[in-house]
Design a protein around this motif. Structure first.
Motif, mmCIF file in Angstrom:
data_model
loop_
_atom_site.group_PDB
_atom_site.id
_atom_site.type_symbol
_atom_site.label_atom_id
_atom_site.label_comp_id
_atom_site.label_asym_id
_atom_site.label_seq_id
_atom_site.Cartn_x
_atom_site.Cartn_y
_atom_site.Cartn_z
ATOM 1 N N LEU A 282 0.811 -1.214 0.000
ATOM 2 C CA LEU A 282 0.000 0.000 0.000
ATOM 3 C C LEU A 282 0.853 1.277 0.000
ATOM 4 N N THR A 283 2.197 1.138 -0.053
ATOM 5 C CA THR A 283 3.061 2.314 0.036
ATOM 6 C C THR A 283 2.683 3.395 -0.976
ATOM 7 N N TRP B 150 -1.801 9.434 3.680
ATOM 8 C CA TRP B 150 -2.324 8.841 4.917
ATOM 9 C C TRP B 150 -1.379 9.048 6.104
ATOM 10 N N ASP B 151 -0.042 9.064 5.832
ATOM 11 C CA ASP B 151 0.916 9.212 6.937
ATOM 12 C C ASP B 151 0.601 10.430 7.793
ATOM 13 N N THR C 173 3.593 3.003 11.811
ATOM 14 C CA THR C 173 4.797 2.210 12.027
ATOM 15 C C THR C 173 4.475 0.724 11.945
ATOM 16 N N LEU C 174 3.346 0.352 12.536
ATOM 17 C CA LEU C 174 2.973 -1.059 12.603
ATOM 18 C C LEU C 174 2.688 -1.659 11.238
ATOM 19 N N GLY D 176 9.856 -3.294 4.964
ATOM 20 C CA GLY D 176 10.047 -1.976 4.365
ATOM 21 C C GLY D 176 8.867 -1.458 3.568
ATOM 22 N N LYS D 177 7.763 -2.234 3.493
ATOM 23 C CA LYS D 177 6.609 -1.765 2.727
ATOM 24 C C LYS D 177 5.402 -1.664 3.646
ATOM 25 N N LYS D 178 4.562 -0.670 3.373
ATOM 26 C CA LYS D 178 3.358 -0.513 4.193
ATOM 27 C C LYS D 178 2.275 -1.436 3.649
ATOM 28 N N HIS D 179 1.696 -2.252 4.535
ATOM 29 C CA HIS D 179 0.749 -3.271 4.070
ATOM 30 C C HIS D 179 -0.679 -3.091 4.540
ATOM 31 N N PHE D 180 -0.929 -2.280 5.563
ATOM 32 C CA PHE D 180 -2.326 -2.083 5.946
ATOM 33 C C PHE D 180 -2.579 -0.644 6.337
#
Lengths: 308, 369, 433
Positions: free
Chosen positions: C120-121, C129-130, C139-140, C145-149
């Motif tokens: 989802l990065t 969204w950040d 962070t979770l 290294g990739k954002k998944h949820f």
């Protein structure tokens, strides 16, 4: 017709099949096919799966040979579940089966008021879903506001109050007794029907000889009900090996796995812990246990029960 | 040994009376047969004596005791059932010993008793068999043995012979009679078969519709039936009944020009029946066939022969005259053929006269004696 | 993997022909078609509370009202407890949901490792969204290294306490573990349960266990246990288990704590039989009861207090997280729906219908009680992620044994050493396979 019949009448299945095409197709072939698809195939696939390690998600299954079975041999949870199944079976044989018989007997002997009402009441839980039964007892046996504990205390039996689901020493028995409560109607109805087939005169004869109810049950009713008992013991055996619903609703194996039974362990390991191979191995063990117990019962304990 | 006495005994099921006002005295050692069509209440009566059915009114005494409310085991009785009621999972020996074991009879005593009874009933070589390996007659004797070892005051038997074939039944009949003569125990025996009742009973109790119709010795019942029902039930072929009008001298049927003069000695008994219907009862053997050309008398009827039954030792003729149907029993020498018109005379010394409405026998035999 | 692609192409084909057919019919009847058939999204969510179901329905209905002709969403829910078991089957089916609920931590990792979760990065960048999501939650979401949820609901674990009883007993809010123990002792002497546990379902006790371990032995030790660099049989893990055992033996928990579930435990809590309750803020739904604002009884919270020489750490974790399936043919549409889920409007509505706390830090907390607003603010400002309790952090197989072990210890049927050995054996097995 007679000549064509005798031509194939060679005593083999082929001979039989040629003479009775309709029976062979719809009475033998189709049922076998259905059985093979819906029961045979899953069993074979389960056995196959038990030699793999698979989390249910990965596209590849890893062949591990007998590793799942080796793990099972020293899995504490497996042994707890196995022993629990045995306890469950014993409770089921003692409580609902004896109680069901007694109720059937008192109804047949007209020792109770409104026997058909009693029969309906006792049979009613059999028609309930075990999930509903579980949710109901979750409330009844609740330690905070449960009706059962309140009842015990109000009649001065407060010392009998226990943590019915929380105390690991009794939780399994609580479950087994609840299951028995729901199951009692089944042996009751079987025995009630069975008692109807026992000639009334044999009871009359025993009465004239001075037999009391205990003697009547032991020497007249039960020996003549052996075929019924055989069926009920079988049913109870399979029922107790299938025990799952109540555990899933009431305890989920808690406290700390002490109420796990094999059926629930299969579910836990396969779907919760994502160990489908190990779950399959456990299923195979259940299959073997059920098969050998049935063979043992039919071959030894209940030998001749069906040729009265 | 005991006598049995029922006084005003009644049985109700949920307030509906099925038996009422039952009065019966059975003397010690008597072989009494309760006989009647099915549903007449004979088995219920027996079960009440046994204690298997509760008595809802009246008293029952066995011996000197009032046993109306006692449980079966305390009534000093033993029972033999139609279906024998043997315990299928027990050997013959265990079946016979069942009651003695409950009563905690010593082992050695049990064994002796079984031996004695088994010898007497000729079943000593069957003791270790299960009932399913026995013939009907053998099972019947085992059931009898189980009753005998109780040494009861009263034997109760509920159609014990009806599950046997005809040949076995005749055999068992005399066997039971002989047994009763030897043992001499009071026996109450239920059957629907009048021949059995006649041959075995020292007293016959004919029942119908929940009431005792007549209780007397077999020949008494045969020769002096209390009413039309008893007359029709006892005897085979059954008594013939002719419904006729009484004009003070004779019984008539205008339609078929039938007239039978009533003997002088009977007119007194029929005095009240003038102008009413009287049922004339004639047993088949009391018809005599007259030679062709004989002059019709005051006791003769012309019949048409409908059926001829040759039984070898006798002939039965089905006869009809107008609406009347009769059966006559004739010697084998008779040559009547189907369709013949024949003249018969009636043995008026042996006929019965019944009230056309109530069926009561109009002759008061008690007074006559 | 082939069959899935076949399944997809077959589905696409069916859809295409359906669309073609529709067009033909429309053309024949002379009706002007606005668009092709809308993209269908399947949203698989968890509804542990009745209010969760209401909120999810509102979310979907609102979306379909606005965008239904372009992207149509259908929902399917599952209750909290059977979630994990059904998810496996759903995810690996040939027709998986486009959007699905997932646990964070250990369970999330299993899903990512098996390739079910889309990266989802890019969407984080596209929608920013950040900037609006709780930093701990963001962070979770990072795996390899990739954002998944996308986190949709945040939680904090704190010590809840009965304010009225504190006043009655003359107690002060503790700042150290020893002060907390002193207060607990006073509560016990007053005939109260010093701590509510409600451990029938065996997971509630882990919250206290994790907090004590982190505060007493440090975050590194906890991370070590989770990552498998420190064995569970480590004396420090055994020590915390023994502390829990001691509390149970000393009668600090409510009677029958292993027989009572969270719902029924609200009865003694509201009746004033309990003094403290260390639990996640998802319990606020229960504390609120049917009141418009928290809480049914006067209560407040404080973070798990410090041990001598250690800085206390508060656990902030994501309770609800949403992933997009790697095989979804409509990932862009799914991301758009996700953006709707975390929008200020949707998040404020969540507060109204469902329970706190929204992951969007800009959401309007003003309708909450003062206490809840205070906690919400503390969470938003807590900075990056600290720790989460064991059954979020580890795969289910390990946490299950851990929970069994701790419950066994509390019931007095197992030693702390055996409980940790049980956990470690399973962790070793999982690591090996």
């Amino acid at each position: 017709m007679a000549s064509s019949a005798s031509r194939f009448d060679d005593g083999t299945f082929v001979g039989f099949a040629r003479r009775h095409v309709f029976v062979t197709v719809f009475g033998v072939a189709v049922p076998l096919l259905v059985f093979a698809c819906f029961i045979g195939y899953p069993i074979v696939y389960t056995i196959y799966l038990s030699f793999f390690e698979w989390n249910g998600m990965a596209p590849q299954k890893k062949f591990v040979g007998f590793a799942n079975y080796a793990y099972l041999l020293h899995d504490k949870y497996f042994y707890i579940a196995l022993v629990n199944n045995a306890k469950w079976l014993v409770v089921s044989l003692v409580f609902p089966v004896s109680l069901g018989f007694l109720i059937a007997y008192v109804m047949k002997a007209r020792l109770v008021f409104a026997p058909s009402l009693l029969r309906t009441i006792v049979f009613f839980p059999v028609t309930m879903s075990l999930i509903a039964v579980g949710l109901m007892f979750l409330l009844i046996l609740n330690p905070v506001f449960g009706a059962f504990d309140t009842l015990l205390r109000s009649v001065g039996l407060g010392f009998l109050v226990h943590e019915w689901f929380g105390d690991y020493r009794i939780a399994l028995y609580t479950l087994a007794v609840i299951s028995g409560w729901a199951f009692t109607g089944m042996p009751m109805i079987f025995y009630f029907a069975g008692l109807g087939d026992v000639p009334k005169e044999t009871f009359d004869a025993a009465r004239i000889e001075g037999a009391g109810h205990w003697r009547m049950i032991r020497s007249v009713a039960l020996p003549q009900l052996r075929p019924v008992t055989a069926i009920i013991v079988m049913l109870t055996l399979f029922e107790s090996l299938r025990a799952f619903d109540l555990i899933a609703v009431l305890t989920k194996g808690a406290p700390f796995g002490m109420t796990n039974v094999l059926g629930y362990l299969v579910y836990m390991e396969s779907f919760w812990n994502s160990r489908f191979g190990y779950g399959a191995a456990l299923s195979v063990v259940i299959l073997v246990i059920a098969g050998s117990l049935a063979a043992l019962l039919l071959g030894k304990v209940l030998k001749g029960a069906f040729d009265v | 040994m005991a006598e049995v006495s029922l006084k005003d005994v009644e049985k109700r099921y949920a307030m509906v009376p099925v038996l009422s006002g039952l009065n019966l005295d059975i003397a010690d050692g008597e072989f009494t047969v309760l006989v009647g069509p099915s549903g007449c209440g004979k088995t219920t009566t027996l079960n009440m004596i046994a204690g298997l059915e509760s008595i809802t009114g009246g008293t029952l005494r066995i011996g000197a005791r009032d046993v109306t409310t006692l449980p079966p085991k305390d009534r000093d009785i033993a029972m033999v059932f139609q279906s024998y009621a043997l315990f299928p999972h027990m050997t013959v020996r265990d079946n016979i010993a069942f009651g003695m074991k409950i009563r905690k009879t010593p082992k050695a005593e049990i064994e002796t008793q079984i031996r004695q009874v088994a010898q007497r009933l000729r079943i000593d070589d069957l003791l270790d068999r299960l009932p399913k390996a026995l013939s009907g007659g053998q099972r019947q004797r085992v059931a009898l043995g189980r009753a005998l070892v109780r040494r009861p005051g009263v034997f109760l038997m509920d159609e014990p012979l009806s599950n046997l074939d005809a040949k076995m039944r005749i055999e068992a009949r005399s066997f039971l009679t002989k047994m009763h003569q030897e043992v001499g125990t009071t026996t109450v025996y239920v059957t629907h078969d009048q021949a059995e009742a006649m041959t075995m009973g020292s007293k016959i109790v004919v029942m119908n519709g929940g009431k005792i119709q007549q209780a007397a010795a077999p020949l008494e019942v045969y020769n002096r039936p209390a009413n039309q029902f008893v007359a029709g039930f006892i005897g085979s072929p059954a008594m013939n009944f002719l419904r006729l009008l009484y004009d003070g001298n004779a019984l008539l049927d205008q339609a078929c020009r039938l007239r039978i003069a009533v003997p002088e000695c009977r007119r007194a008994a029929l005095a009240g029946q003038q102008g009413k219907t009287v049922t004339l009862g004639v047993r088949p053997e009391h018809f005599r066939i007259l030679q062709p050309g004989a002059i019709p008398g005051s006791d003769s009827i012309a019949f048409n022969v409908d059926v001829v039954q040759h039984l070898g030792h006798e002939i039965l003729l089905d006869l009809s005259a107008g609406d009347h149907r009769c059966i006559a029993r004739l010697p084998p020498s008779d040559r009547s053929k189907l369709g013949d018109d024949r003249l018969f005379s009636i043995d008026m010394d042996h006929v019965h006269y019944f009230n056309g409405d109530s069926g009561e026998n109009l002759i008061d035999y008690a007074w006559q004696q | 993997m082939n069959f899935k692609q076949n399944g997809l192409s077959r589905r696409t084909f069916v859809k295409a022909s359906a669309a073609l057919g529709a067009t033909a019919v429309a053309a024949a009847s002379g009706v002007k078609m606005a668009r092709a058939a809308p993209a269908e999204l399947r949203y698989f969510y968890r509804a542990p509370w009745p209010s969760s179901e209401v909120y999810a329905n509102w979310l979907i209905d609102e979306w379909n009202k606005k965008n239904g002709d372009r992207v149509h969403v259908t929902g399917a829910s599952v209750d909290g407890e059977t979630y994990k078991t059904k998810q496996t089957i759903e995810l690996s089916s040939s027709n998986p949901p486009d959007l699905f609920y997932s646990w964070e931590g250990g369970r999330g990792k299993e899903i990512v490792d098996n390739g079910f979760s889309a990266d989802l990065t890019p969407y984080y960048e596209k929608y920013g969204w950040d900037k609006k999501l709780n930093p701990a939650g963001v962070t979770l979401s990072v795996y390899n290294g990739k954002k998944h949820f996308v986190p949709t609901e945040m939680c904090a674990s704190v010590v809840w306490y009965r304010k009225d009883i504190y006043e009655k007993l003359g107690l002060k809010v503790p700042t150290t573990w020893d002060e907390l123990m002193a207060n607990a002792q006073k509560g016990k002497e007053a005939g109260l349960a010093a701590f509510m546990l409600a451990n029938q379902k065996k997971w509630p006790s882990q919250f206290m266990w994790s907090a004590i371990l982190v505060n007493k032995h440090g975050l590194d030790v906890y991370d070590g246990l989770i990552n498998g660099t420190i064995p569970w049989t480590d004396p420090r893990a055994v020590d915390v288990t023994a502390m829990m055992q001691k509390l149970a033996q000393d009668g600090m928990f409510e009677p029958s704590f292993n027989s009572i579930d969270l719902g029924p435990a609200m009865v003694p809590w509201t009746q004033g039989h309990g003094l403290h309750w260390y639990q996640g803020s998802f319990n606020l739904g229960r504390f609120r009861g049917d009141q418009p604002q928290c809480c049914v009884v006067p209560m407040d919270f404080f973070p798990m207090p410090a041990f001598p020489g250690k800085k206390p750490v508060m656990s902030v974790f994501a309770e609800d997280t949403i992933m997009i399936h790697a095989n979804s043919p409509n990932k862009d549409a799914a991301a758009e729906f996700l953006d709707w889920m975390v929008s200020d409007a949707a998040m404020s509505k969540k507060l109204e219908i469902d329970k706190p706390f929204p992951s969007n830090v800009n959401s309007d907390l003003s309708r909450l009680s003062e206490m809840e607003q205070r906690l919400g603010k503390a969470m938003a400002e807590s900075g990056s992620f600290t720790f989460m309790h064991v059954d979020h952090a580890t795969p289910p197989a390990i946490s299950d044994k851990f929970l069994d072990g701790v419950q066994g210890v509390l019931a007095g049927a197992m030693s702390p050493e055996d409980a940790m050995k049980l956990t470690e054996d399973e962790a070793a097995r999982v690591k090996k396979s």
